[in-house]
Design a protein around this motif. Structure first.
Motif, PDB file in Angstrom:
ATOM      1  N   ALA A 170       0.814  -1.211   0.000  1.00  0.00           N
ATOM      2  CA  ALA A 170       0.000   0.000   0.000  1.00  0.00           C
ATOM      3  C   ALA A 170       0.850   1.264   0.000  1.00  0.00           C
ATOM      4  N   LEU A 171       2.073   1.160   0.447  1.00  0.00           N
ATOM      5  CA  LEU A 171       2.948   2.315   0.621  1.00  0.00           C
ATOM      6  C   LEU A 171       3.604   2.728  -0.704  1.00  0.00           C
ATOM      7  N   VAL A 172       3.631   4.032  -0.953  1.00  0.00           N
ATOM      8  CA  VAL A 172       4.303   4.582  -2.119  1.00  0.00           C
ATOM      9  C   VAL A 172       5.714   4.974  -1.692  1.00  0.00           C
ATOM     10  N   LEU A 173       6.711   4.407  -2.350  1.00  0.00           N
ATOM     11  CA  LEU A 173       8.107   4.704  -1.998  1.00  0.00           C
ATOM     12  C   LEU A 173       8.782   5.666  -2.972  1.00  0.00           C
ATOM     13  N   GLU A 174       8.069   6.049  -4.021  1.00  0.00           N
ATOM     14  CA  GLU A 174       8.609   7.033  -4.956  1.00  0.00           C
ATOM     15  C   GLU A 174       8.850   8.340  -4.201  1.00  0.00           C
ATOM     16  N   GLY A 175      10.046   8.882  -4.346  1.00  0.00           N
ATOM     17  CA  GLY A 175      10.389  10.128  -3.664  1.00  0.00           C
ATOM     18  C   GLY A 175      10.845   9.928  -2.221  1.00  0.00           C
ATOM     19  N   ALA A 176      11.040   8.677  -1.802  1.00  0.00           N
ATOM     20  CA  ALA A 176      11.490   8.401  -0.433  1.00  0.00           C
ATOM     21  C   ALA A 176      12.949   8.804  -0.260  1.00  0.00           C
ATOM     22  N   GLU A 177      13.310   9.102   0.983  1.00  0.00           N
ATOM     23  CA  GLU A 177      14.680   9.439   1.341  1.00  0.00           C
ATOM     24  C   GLU A 177      15.204   8.391   2.315  1.00  0.00           C
ATOM     25  N   VAL A 178      16.524   8.339   2.480  1.00  0.00           N
ATOM     26  CA  VAL A 178      17.129   7.438   3.458  1.00  0.00           C
ATOM     27  C   VAL A 178      17.764   8.298   4.539  1.00  0.00           C
ATOM     28  N   TYR A 179      17.558   7.900   5.787  1.00  0.00           N
ATOM     29  CA  TYR A 179      18.111   8.629   6.926  1.00  0.00           C
ATOM     30  C   TYR A 179      18.829   7.653   7.835  1.00  0.00           C
ATOM     31  N   GLN A 180      20.041   8.011   8.242  1.00  0.00           N
ATOM     32  CA  GLN A 180      20.790   7.177   9.176  1.00  0.00           C
ATOM     33  C   GLN A 180      20.558   7.698  10.587  1.00  0.00           C
ATOM     34  N   VAL A 181      20.067   6.819  11.457  1.00  0.00           N
ATOM     35  CA  VAL A 181      19.745   7.184  12.833  1.00  0.00           C
ATOM     36  C   VAL A 181      21.013   7.605  13.569  1.00  0.00           C
ATOM     37  N   LYS A 182      20.886   8.713  14.307  1.00  0.00           N
ATOM     38  CA  LYS A 182      21.988   9.230  15.109  1.00  0.00           C
ATOM     39  C   LYS A 182      21.671   9.049  16.597  1.00  0.00           C
ATOM     40  N   LYS A 183      22.697   9.098  17.412  1.00  0.00           N
ATOM     41  CA  LYS A 183      22.512   8.991  18.859  1.00  0.00           C
ATOM     42  C   LYS A 183      21.550  10.087  19.320  1.00  0.00           C
ATOM     43  N   GLY A 184      20.589   9.710  20.120  1.00  0.00           N
ATOM     44  CA  GLY A 184      19.611  10.663  20.642  1.00  0.00           C
ATOM     45  C   GLY A 184      18.341  10.758  19.811  1.00  0.00           C
ATOM     46  N   ASP A 185      18.343  10.201  18.609  1.00  0.00           N
ATOM     47  CA  ASP A 185      17.150  10.224  17.758  1.00  0.00           C
ATOM     48  C   ASP A 185      16.069   9.327  18.338  1.00  0.00           C
ATOM     49  N   THR A 186      14.849   9.743  18.154  1.00  0.00           N
ATOM     50  CA  THR A 186      13.695   8.876  18.372  1.00  0.00           C
ATOM     51  C   THR A 186      12.927   8.863  17.060  1.00  0.00           C
TER      52      THR A 186
ATOM     53  N   LEU B 116      12.702   0.530  19.246  1.00  0.00           N
ATOM     54  CA  LEU B 116      14.005  -0.131  19.277  1.00  0.00           C
ATOM     55  C   LEU B 116      14.950   0.315  18.159  1.00  0.00           C
ATOM     56  N   ILE B 117      14.784   1.559  17.687  1.00  0.00           N
ATOM     57  CA  ILE B 117      15.735   2.047  16.696  1.00  0.00           C
ATOM     58  C   ILE B 117      17.055   2.361  17.403  1.00  0.00           C
ATOM     59  N   THR B 118      18.156   2.167  16.687  1.00  0.00           N
ATOM     60  CA  THR B 118      19.472   2.418  17.270  1.00  0.00           C
ATOM     61  C   THR B 118      20.335   3.183  16.271  1.00  0.00           C
ATOM     62  N   PRO B 119      21.327   3.922  16.785  1.00  0.00           N
ATOM     63  CA  PRO B 119      22.219   4.668  15.895  1.00  0.00           C
ATOM     64  C   PRO B 119      22.842   3.754  14.844  1.00  0.00           C
ATOM     65  N   GLY B 120      22.935   4.282  13.636  1.00  0.00           N
ATOM     66  CA  GLY B 120      23.517   3.536  12.527  1.00  0.00           C
ATOM     67  C   GLY B 120      22.479   2.896  11.621  1.00  0.00           C
ATOM     68  N   MET B 121      21.275   2.650  12.144  1.00  0.00           N
ATOM     69  CA  MET B 121      20.223   2.074  11.297  1.00  0.00           C
ATOM     70  C   MET B 121      19.899   3.054  10.175  1.00  0.00           C
TER      71      MET B 121
END
Length: 177
Positions: free
Chosen positions: A50-66, A101-106
């Motif tokens: 169901a999800l449209v991924l066109e135009g999606a971005e990638v983000y690398q989780v940093k320490k302190g991110d939620t 349960l996200i962690t830095p580097g993901m």
């Protein structure tokens, strides 16, 4: 000497019992988390198409991110409270199951908000996803889950409606004389 040996044996037995008790608790906790992850994965699998991924971005989780802070960053102006994080979770389902349960580097995939929420046809496909995800949060039984559930249900109820998502209010038109 017998008293020392008996005291030593008692201490060893006590340490052994405490060790077994804490291991058992960790096993129960791990089992519970595995069940929750399985529930998340089932919902993600159901709605992946169901999800449209066109135009999606990638983000690398940093320490302190939620996940909420990441959502607010990418969907600013569209979702000030960050409760659209399920879009990111669905797109990143192969990286992590439980949003807490996200962690830095993901590396998380950030879907385009407009392509998924402001497109009525796509939003209608995602409508039951938010509701089903709210049910998974019932299993979590954490204070955060209790806060998140009603917001996911509310989003589900509003998705696909003509007036949703709410855009910033425009100035009223001048009255015609």
């Amino acid at each position: 000497m017998k008293k020392i040996v008996i005291a030593l044996m008692a201490a060893i037995a006590t340490i052994g019992m405490i060790s077994c008790a804490s291991t058992s608790t960790m096993d129960d906790s791990a089992k519970k988390q595995a069940e929750i992850n399985k529930s998340f994965d089932k919902v993600y699998t159901t709605y992946a198409d169901a999800l449209v991924l066109e135009g999606a971005e990638v983000y690398q989780v940093k320490k302190g991110d939620t996940l909420t802070s990441i959502t607010k960053t990418f969907y600013a102006g569209k979702d000030e409270n960050g409760y659209y994080f399920p879009l990111i979770m669905l797109a990143s389902r192969n990286v992590v199951s439980d949003p807490e349960l996200i962690t830095p580097g993901m590396k998380l995939t950030i879907p385009n908000f407009d392509a998924n929420i402001n497109d009525k046809a796509v939003a209608l496909k995602l409508k039951p996803y938010f509701k089903d995800l709210a049910e998974v949060y019932r299993q979590k039984a954490t204070p955060a889950a209790e806060d998140i559930r009603p917001h996911l249900i509310e989003i589900s109820e509003q998705l696909g409606k003509e007036e949703f998502p709410l855009e910033p209010e425009a100035a009223p038109a001048p009255a015609a004389n």
